[in-house]
Design a protein around this motif. Structure first.
Motif, PDB file in Angstrom:
ATOM      1  N   LEU A   1     -12.780 -20.241  -0.836  1.00 51.77           N
ATOM      2  CA  LEU A   1     -12.390 -19.121   0.012  1.00 51.77           C
ATOM      3  C   LEU A   1     -11.993 -17.912  -0.821  1.00 51.77           C
ATOM      4  CD1 LEU A   1     -10.039 -21.151   2.373  1.00 51.77           C
ATOM      5  CD2 LEU A   1     -12.394 -20.489   2.858  1.00 51.77           C
ATOM      6  N   ARG A   2     -11.956 -16.770  -0.173  1.00 51.60           N
ATOM      7  CA  ARG A   2     -11.395 -15.546  -0.761  1.00 51.60           C
ATOM      8  C   ARG A   2     -10.936 -14.635   0.365  1.00 51.60           C
ATOM      9  NH1 ARG A   2     -16.460 -11.884  -3.009  1.00 51.60           N
ATOM     10  NH2 ARG A   2     -17.295 -11.302  -0.985  1.00 51.60           N
ATOM     11  N   VAL A   3     -10.070 -13.697   0.037  1.00 46.47           N
ATOM     12  CA  VAL A   3      -9.586 -12.712   0.993  1.00 46.47           C
ATOM     13  C   VAL A   3     -10.160 -11.358   0.606  1.00 46.47           C
ATOM     14  CG1 VAL A   3      -7.549 -11.570   1.921  1.00 46.47           C
ATOM     15  CG2 VAL A   3      -7.479 -14.013   1.422  1.00 46.47           C
ATOM     16  N   VAL A   4     -10.634 -10.609   1.604  1.00 45.37           N
ATOM     17  CA  VAL A   4     -11.261  -9.306   1.364  1.00 45.37           C
ATOM     18  C   VAL A   4     -10.610  -8.259   2.261  1.00 45.37           C
ATOM     19  CG1 VAL A   4     -13.415  -7.997   1.510  1.00 45.37           C
ATOM     20  CG2 VAL A   4     -13.456 -10.381   0.779  1.00 45.37           C
ATOM     21  N   ILE A   5     -10.295  -7.129   1.659  1.00 43.42           N
ATOM     22  CA  ILE A   5      -9.919  -5.951   2.437  1.00 43.42           C
ATOM     23  C   ILE A   5     -11.103  -4.995   2.312  1.00 43.42           C
ATOM     24  CG2 ILE A   5      -8.305  -4.052   2.727  1.00 43.42           C
ATOM     25  CD1 ILE A   5      -6.199  -5.825   1.388  1.00 43.42           C
ATOM     26  N   PRO A   6     -11.907  -4.879   3.371  1.00 43.57           N
ATOM     27  CA  PRO A   6     -13.133  -4.085   3.292  1.00 43.57           C
ATOM     28  C   PRO A   6     -12.872  -2.596   3.076  1.00 43.57           C
ATOM     29  CG  PRO A   6     -12.973  -5.278   5.398  1.00 43.57           C
ATOM     30  CD  PRO A   6     -11.704  -5.477   4.670  1.00 43.57           C
ATOM     31  N   ALA A   7     -13.900  -1.899   2.645  1.00 40.92           N
ATOM     32  CA  ALA A   7     -13.792  -0.466   2.380  1.00 40.92           C
ATOM     33  C   ALA A   7     -13.348   0.308   3.611  1.00 40.92           C
ATOM     34  CB  ALA A   7     -15.129   0.069   1.870  1.00 40.92           C
ATOM     35  N   ALA A   8     -13.822  -0.091   4.791  1.00 40.39           N
ATOM     36  CA  ALA A   8     -13.445   0.616   6.016  1.00 40.39           C
ATOM     37  C   ALA A   8     -11.948   0.492   6.298  1.00 40.39           C
ATOM     38  CB  ALA A   8     -14.241   0.070   7.196  1.00 40.39           C
ATOM     39  N   SER A   9     -11.350  -0.632   5.925  1.00 40.13           N
ATOM     40  CA  SER A   9      -9.912  -0.823   6.134  1.00 40.13           C
ATOM     41  C   SER A   9      -9.084  -0.137   5.060  1.00 40.13           C
ATOM     42  CB  SER A   9      -9.569  -2.317   6.142  1.00 40.13           C
ATOM     43  OG  SER A   9     -10.118  -2.936   7.262  1.00 40.13           O
ATOM     44  N   ALA A  10      -9.599  -0.089   3.850  1.00 38.89           N
ATOM     45  CA  ALA A  10      -8.852   0.484   2.740  1.00 38.89           C
ATOM     46  C   ALA A  10      -8.894   2.015   2.720  1.00 38.89           C
ATOM     47  CB  ALA A  10      -9.393  -0.057   1.420  1.00 38.89           C
ATOM     48  N   ALA A  11      -9.965   2.593   3.222  1.00 40.77           N
ATOM     49  CA  ALA A  11     -10.146   4.049   3.185  1.00 40.77           C
ATOM     50  C   ALA A  11      -9.101   4.760   4.039  1.00 40.77           C
ATOM     51  CB  ALA A  11     -11.551   4.379   3.674  1.00 40.77           C
ATOM     52  N   PRO A  12      -8.780   5.988   3.780  1.00 35.28           N
ATOM     53  CA  PRO A  12      -9.304   6.867   2.742  1.00 35.28           C
ATOM     54  C   PRO A  12      -8.478   6.857   1.458  1.00 35.28           C
ATOM     55  CG  PRO A  12      -7.998   8.168   4.232  1.00 35.28           C
ATOM     56  CD  PRO A  12      -7.949   6.737   4.736  1.00 35.28           C
ATOM     57  N   CYS A  13      -7.329   6.219   1.435  1.00 34.40           N
ATOM     58  CA  CYS A  13      -6.412   6.319   0.303  1.00 34.40           C
ATOM     59  C   CYS A  13      -6.616   5.261  -0.778  1.00 34.40           C
ATOM     60  CB  CYS A  13      -4.966   6.235   0.785  1.00 34.40           C
ATOM     61  SG  CYS A  13      -4.536   7.530   1.950  1.00 34.40           S
ATOM     62  N   HIS A  14      -7.269   4.159  -0.445  1.00 34.72           N
ATOM     63  CA  HIS A  14      -7.347   3.036  -1.377  1.00 34.72           C
ATOM     64  C   HIS A  14      -8.774   2.543  -1.538  1.00 34.72           C
ATOM     65  CE1 HIS A  14      -2.995   2.622  -1.494  1.00 34.72           C
ATOM     66  NE2 HIS A  14      -3.002   2.829  -0.193  1.00 34.72           N
TER      67      HIS A  14
ATOM     68  N   ALA B   1       0.828  -1.201   0.000  1.00 38.13           N
ATOM     69  CA  ALA B   1       0.000   0.000   0.000  1.00 38.13           C
ATOM     70  C   ALA B   1       0.859   1.246   0.000  1.00 38.13           C
ATOM     71  CB  ALA B   1      -0.905   0.005   1.227  1.00 38.13           C
ATOM     72  N   ASP B   2       0.280   2.339  -0.442  1.00 37.92           N
ATOM     73  CA  ASP B   2       0.959   3.627  -0.421  1.00 37.92           C
ATOM     74  C   ASP B   2       0.769   4.334   0.918  1.00 37.92           C
ATOM     75  OD1 ASP B   2       1.717   3.186  -3.040  1.00 37.92           O
ATOM     76  OD2 ASP B   2      -0.062   4.171  -3.834  1.00 37.92           O
ATOM     77  N   ALA B   3      -0.050   3.764   1.777  1.00 35.40           N
ATOM     78  CA  ALA B   3      -0.319   4.346   3.092  1.00 35.40           C
ATOM     79  C   ALA B   3      -0.090   3.276   4.154  1.00 35.40           C
ATOM     80  CB  ALA B   3      -1.753   4.845   3.156  1.00 35.40           C
ATOM     81  N   ASN B   4       0.035   3.687   5.370  1.00 33.14           N
ATOM     82  CA  ASN B   4       0.253   2.753   6.466  1.00 33.14           C
ATOM     83  C   ASN B   4      -1.010   1.931   6.709  1.00 33.14           C
ATOM     84  OD1 ASN B   4       0.856   1.417   8.817  1.00 33.14           O
ATOM     85  ND2 ASN B   4       1.570   3.227   9.902  1.00 33.14           N
ATOM     86  N   MET B   5      -0.901   0.615   6.552  1.00 36.15           N
ATOM     87  CA  MET B   5      -2.042  -0.282   6.755  1.00 36.15           C
ATOM     88  C   MET B   5      -1.920  -1.063   8.059  1.00 36.15           C
ATOM     89  SD  MET B   5      -4.070   0.149   4.195  1.00 36.15           S
ATOM     90  CE  MET B   5      -5.097  -1.296   4.171  1.00 36.15           C
ATOM     91  N   ASN B   6      -0.945  -0.731   8.876  1.00 33.37           N
ATOM     92  CA  ASN B   6      -0.715  -1.438  10.125  1.00 33.37           C
ATOM     93  C   ASN B   6      -1.959  -1.364  11.018  1.00 33.37           C
ATOM     94  OD1 ASN B   6       0.881  -2.949  11.860  1.00 33.37           O
ATOM     95  ND2 ASN B   6       1.553  -1.131  12.969  1.00 33.37           N
ATOM     96  N   GLY B   7      -2.453  -2.532  11.460  1.00 32.39           N
ATOM     97  CA  GLY B   7      -3.627  -2.584  12.317  1.00 32.39           C
ATOM     98  C   GLY B   7      -4.946  -2.632  11.585  1.00 32.39           C
ATOM     99  N   ARG B   8      -4.934  -2.489  10.261  1.00 35.89           N
ATOM    100  CA  ARG B   8      -6.182  -2.551   9.486  1.00 35.89           C
ATOM    101  C   ARG B   8      -6.639  -4.003   9.358  1.00 35.89           C
ATOM    102  NH1 ARG B   8      -7.185   2.393   6.454  1.00 35.89           N
ATOM    103  NH2 ARG B   8      -6.012   3.937   7.624  1.00 35.89           N
TER     104      ARG B   8
END
Length: 109
Positions: free
Chosen positions: A86-99, A37-44
């Protein structure tokens, strides 16, 4: 971003880039998820979902941990049961605001 031409100013436009998700499969039902990611995703939050009766249901949830200088993050999922879709999802709440949110391709356990 906004564009200006003479006295005219455009409406604001935001640009959100999708996250880069890499999924690696290992023996004994272990799966490693990497997120660049271009932003810090730590803890998302990242979700592992399974297909049940035609709809996707959350199976597990995990928090991303920093794994490098460019905010690459990784998490492990273990699924012992064979044959699940199965699938892996990064939800909108975790990806926001940059992705934008990301959904991996479906795979079998």
């Amino acid at each position: 971003y906004r564009a200006k031409w003479g006295a005219h100013l455009s409406a604001p436009v935001s640009l959100r880039v999708p996250l880069r998700l890499t999924l690696t499969h290992y023996r004994r039902g272990r799966h490693r998820v990497w997120v660049a990611a271009d932003a810090n995703m730590n803890g998302r939050t990242v979700e592992l979902q399974r297909l049940a009766s035609g709809r996707w249901v959350r199976l597990r949830r995990a928090r991303l941990e920093a794994a490098g200088a460019l905010y690459y993050s990784g998490v492990w999922f273990t699924v012992r049961k064979k044959g699940l879709t199965l699938r892996v999802v990064i939800p909108a709440a975790s990806a926001a605001p940059c992705h934008d949110p990301v959904v991996s391709a479906a795979f079998k356990s």
